[in-house]
Design an enzyme around this catalytic site. Structure first.
Site, PDB file in Angstrom:
ATOM      1  N   TYR A 146      25.382 -15.430  29.113  1.00 56.34           N
ATOM      2  CA  TYR A 146      23.934 -15.163  29.125  1.00 56.34           C
ATOM      3  C   TYR A 146      23.295 -15.571  27.793  1.00 56.34           C
ATOM      4  O   TYR A 146      22.264 -16.254  27.754  1.00 56.34           O
ATOM      5  CB  TYR A 146      23.707 -13.675  29.392  1.00 56.34           C
ATOM      6  CG  TYR A 146      22.254 -13.249  29.416  1.00 56.34           C
ATOM      7  CD1 TYR A 146      21.469 -13.480  30.536  1.00 56.34           C
ATOM      8  CD2 TYR A 146      21.680 -12.608  28.326  1.00 56.34           C
ATOM      9  CE1 TYR A 146      20.132 -13.076  30.562  1.00 56.34           C
ATOM     10  CE2 TYR A 146      20.355 -12.207  28.330  1.00 56.34           C
ATOM     11  CZ  TYR A 146      19.588 -12.441  29.459  1.00 56.34           C
ATOM     12  OH  TYR A 146      18.267 -12.046  29.478  1.00 56.34           O
ATOM     13  N   SER A 206      15.158 -14.602  25.738  1.00 60.39           N
ATOM     14  CA  SER A 206      15.610 -13.230  25.472  1.00 60.39           C
ATOM     15  C   SER A 206      15.897 -13.105  23.984  1.00 60.39           C
ATOM     16  O   SER A 206      16.084 -14.117  23.302  1.00 60.39           O
ATOM     17  CB  SER A 206      16.890 -12.947  26.266  1.00 60.39           C
ATOM     18  OG  SER A 206      17.402 -11.659  25.947  1.00 60.39           O
TER      19      SER A 206
HETATM   20  P1  NAP Z   1      15.036  -8.845  37.746  1.00 63.24           P
HETATM   21  O1  NAP Z   1      14.274  -7.582  37.724  1.00 63.24           O
HETATM   22  O2  NAP Z   1      16.472  -8.842  38.137  1.00 63.24           O
HETATM   23  O3  NAP Z   1      14.259  -9.922  38.663  1.00 63.24           O
HETATM   24  C1  NAP Z   1      14.784 -11.222  38.757  1.00 63.24           C
HETATM   25  C2  NAP Z   1      13.849 -12.081  39.576  1.00 63.24           C
HETATM   26  O4  NAP Z   1      14.351 -13.433  39.585  1.00 63.24           O
HETATM   27  C3  NAP Z   1      13.733 -11.655  41.022  1.00 63.24           C
HETATM   28  O5  NAP Z   1      12.443 -11.974  41.486  1.00 63.24           O
HETATM   29  C4  NAP Z   1      14.774 -12.528  41.711  1.00 63.24           C
HETATM   30  O6  NAP Z   1      14.464 -12.635  43.105  1.00 63.24           O
HETATM   31  C5  NAP Z   1      14.582 -13.834  40.953  1.00 63.24           C
HETATM   32  N1  NAP Z   1      15.719 -14.752  40.937  1.00 63.24           N
HETATM   33  C6  NAP Z   1      17.002 -14.503  40.556  1.00 63.24           C
HETATM   34  N2  NAP Z   1      17.745 -15.611  40.719  1.00 63.24           N
HETATM   35  C7  NAP Z   1      16.924 -16.575  41.195  1.00 63.24           C
HETATM   36  C8  NAP Z   1      17.107 -17.929  41.571  1.00 63.24           C
HETATM   37  N3  NAP Z   1      18.311 -18.537  41.503  1.00 63.24           N
HETATM   38  N4  NAP Z   1      16.045 -18.637  42.026  1.00 63.24           N
HETATM   39  C9  NAP Z   1      14.827 -18.037  42.122  1.00 63.24           C
HETATM   40  N5  NAP Z   1      14.586 -16.771  41.783  1.00 63.24           N
HETATM   41  C10 NAP Z   1      15.632 -16.041  41.329  1.00 63.24           C
HETATM   42  O7  NAP Z   1      15.010  -9.566  36.285  1.00 63.24           O
HETATM   43  P2  NAP Z   1      14.132  -9.224  34.982  1.00 63.24           P
HETATM   44  O8  NAP Z   1      14.775  -8.118  34.267  1.00 63.24           O
HETATM   45  O9  NAP Z   1      12.704  -9.140  35.350  1.00 63.24           O
HETATM   46  O10 NAP Z   1      14.384 -10.570  34.144  1.00 63.24           O
HETATM   47  C11 NAP Z   1      13.532 -11.688  34.312  1.00 63.24           C
HETATM   48  C12 NAP Z   1      13.773 -12.668  33.178  1.00 63.24           C
HETATM   49  O11 NAP Z   1      13.600 -11.998  31.929  1.00 63.24           O
HETATM   50  C13 NAP Z   1      15.178 -13.256  33.149  1.00 63.24           C
HETATM   51  O12 NAP Z   1      15.122 -14.604  32.712  1.00 63.24           O
HETATM   52  C14 NAP Z   1      15.882 -12.413  32.111  1.00 63.24           C
HETATM   53  O13 NAP Z   1      16.952 -13.079  31.508  1.00 63.24           O
HETATM   54  C15 NAP Z   1      14.751 -12.189  31.141  1.00 63.24           C
HETATM   55  N6  NAP Z   1      14.934 -11.005  30.294  1.00 63.24           N
HETATM   56  C16 NAP Z   1      14.918  -9.743  30.818  1.00 63.24           C
HETATM   57  C17 NAP Z   1      15.072  -8.644  29.974  1.00 63.24           C
HETATM   58  C18 NAP Z   1      15.014  -7.232  30.468  1.00 63.24           C
HETATM   59  O14 NAP Z   1      15.196  -6.326  29.652  1.00 63.24           O
HETATM   60  N7  NAP Z   1      14.737  -6.976  31.726  1.00 63.24           N
HETATM   61  C19 NAP Z   1      15.292  -8.852  28.589  1.00 63.24           C
HETATM   62  C20 NAP Z   1      15.318 -10.147  28.092  1.00 63.24           C
HETATM   63  C21 NAP Z   1      15.133 -11.229  28.951  1.00 63.24           C
HETATM   64  P3  NAP Z   1      15.569 -13.126  44.196  1.00 63.24           P
HETATM   65  O15 NAP Z   1      16.843 -12.389  43.884  1.00 63.24           O
HETATM   66  O16 NAP Z   1      14.976 -12.807  45.529  1.00 63.24           O
HETATM   67  O17 NAP Z   1      15.693 -14.607  43.993  1.00 63.24           O
END
Ligand code: NAP
Length: 258
Positions: free
Chosen positions: A157, A143
């Site tokens: 985080y 991130s």
């Molecule tokens: P999201 O929409 O909340 O989706 C999270 C995904 O991870 C879901 O498929 C969830 O499914 C799975 N997950 C959560 N905990 C888990 C675990 N313990 N084991 C296996 N699967 C797990 O998240 P996102 O926004 O796409 O973010 C994804 C990644 O990008 C993360 O690492 C986040 O830190 C990073 N990121 C996101 C943003 C942003 O703006 N969205 C910005 C910077 C970085 P289940 O709950 O069914 O397990």
């Protein structure tokens, strides 16, 4: 340039939603076979169905990245389904907000366990299969928050996301002799289910703070993951790529035009 990826076997953790789902769909669109990993089986299966409907090949795996046994079973499931593992996208992450003073030890531990230890467990479990390929690829989803910026409520985080880059640099050195590269994508604010949970006001404020005046799309991140996974990136390792529409650039609000 991504023709080199056709037929590759790819594991994507956190692939049932958001950025992980976008990465899974994008790899499938260039002919990869994808293991869609998340804790909720039904959600993972929905993405598999989506990939299948578009003519791609994928399998679902229900597993928790914080559990070593799950990660070992995940690697085994990929080898069983596809005969190999070429690419691991360690993407699963959580971002619950809690200010210092109110943040509990359990909250801190949960974020580190998922975002940082989860990378270690997924990488370790996939190593034998990646080494067997002689040209494995590991792409971490970090991130901007932590490695570059800070945001109130996200000290745990930010620590986990900066920690991923420390992990990446030594892993890249250790795995280079095996032809395995380890790189990281650093998303800015990307329109995902997770971000939707932050509320409309947060999303609008974030979009306003981005020089390109929009949130990122999951494809913006998936395209960078494809690059790191490609043969064309064989000599790129231990590197991180910020994908944020310029969000980290302005010195002040004045730099954004007021
Ligand atoms: P999201 O929409 O909340 O989706 C999270 C995904 O991870 C879901 O498929 C969830 O499914 C799975 N997950 C959560 N905990 C888990 C675990 N313990 N084991 C296996 N699967 C797990 O998240 P996102 O926004 O796409 O973010 C994804 C990644 O990008 C993360 O690492 C986040 O830190 C990073 N990121 C996101 C943003 C942003 O703006 N969205 C910005 C910077 C970085 P289940 O709950 O069914 O397990």
């Amino acid at each position: 340039m991504f023709a080199s990826l056709a037929g590759r076997a790819v594991i994507v953790t956190g692939a049932s939603k958001g950025i992980g789902r976008g990465i899974a769909l994008r790899f499938a669109s260039v002919g990869c076979q994808v293991l869609v990993v998340a804790r909720t089986q039904g959600d993972a299966e929905s993405v598999v169905a989506e990939i299948g409907a578009a003519g791609g090949r994928a399998r679902a795996f229900a597993g928790d990245v914080t559990r070593q046994a799950d990660m070992q079973a995940m690697a085994g499931a990929a080898v069983e389904a596809f005969g190999r593992v070429d690419v691991l996208c360690a993407n699963a992450g959580i971002f619950p907000a809690a200010p210092l003073g109110a943040m509990s030890e359990a909250e801190f531990d949960a974020v580190i366990a998922t975002n940082l230890k989860g990378n270690f467990l997924a990488v370790s479990a996939c190593l034998p299969a990646l080494k067997a390929r002689g040209a494995g690829r590991i792409v971490l989803t970090s991130s901007i928050t932590g490695p570059v910026t800070g945001f109130p409520g996200w000290s745990h985080y930010g620590a986990s996301k900066a920690g991923q880059l420390g992990f990446m640099r030594t892993a890249a050195i250790e795995l280079a002799p095996f032809g395995i590269t380890v790189n990281a994508v650093l998303p800015g604010n990307i329109a995902t289910e997770g971000l939707a949970g932050m509320g409309a006001e947060y999303r609008a404020a974030m979009a306003a703070s981005v020089p390109m005046k929009r949130l990122g799309s999951v494809d913006d991140i998936a395209n960078a993951a494809l690059y790191f996974a490609s043969d064309e990136a064989a000599y790129v390792t231990g590197q991180s790529l910020v994908i944020d529409g310029g969000q980290i650039l302005p010195e002040s609000l004045a730099a954004l035009g007021g």
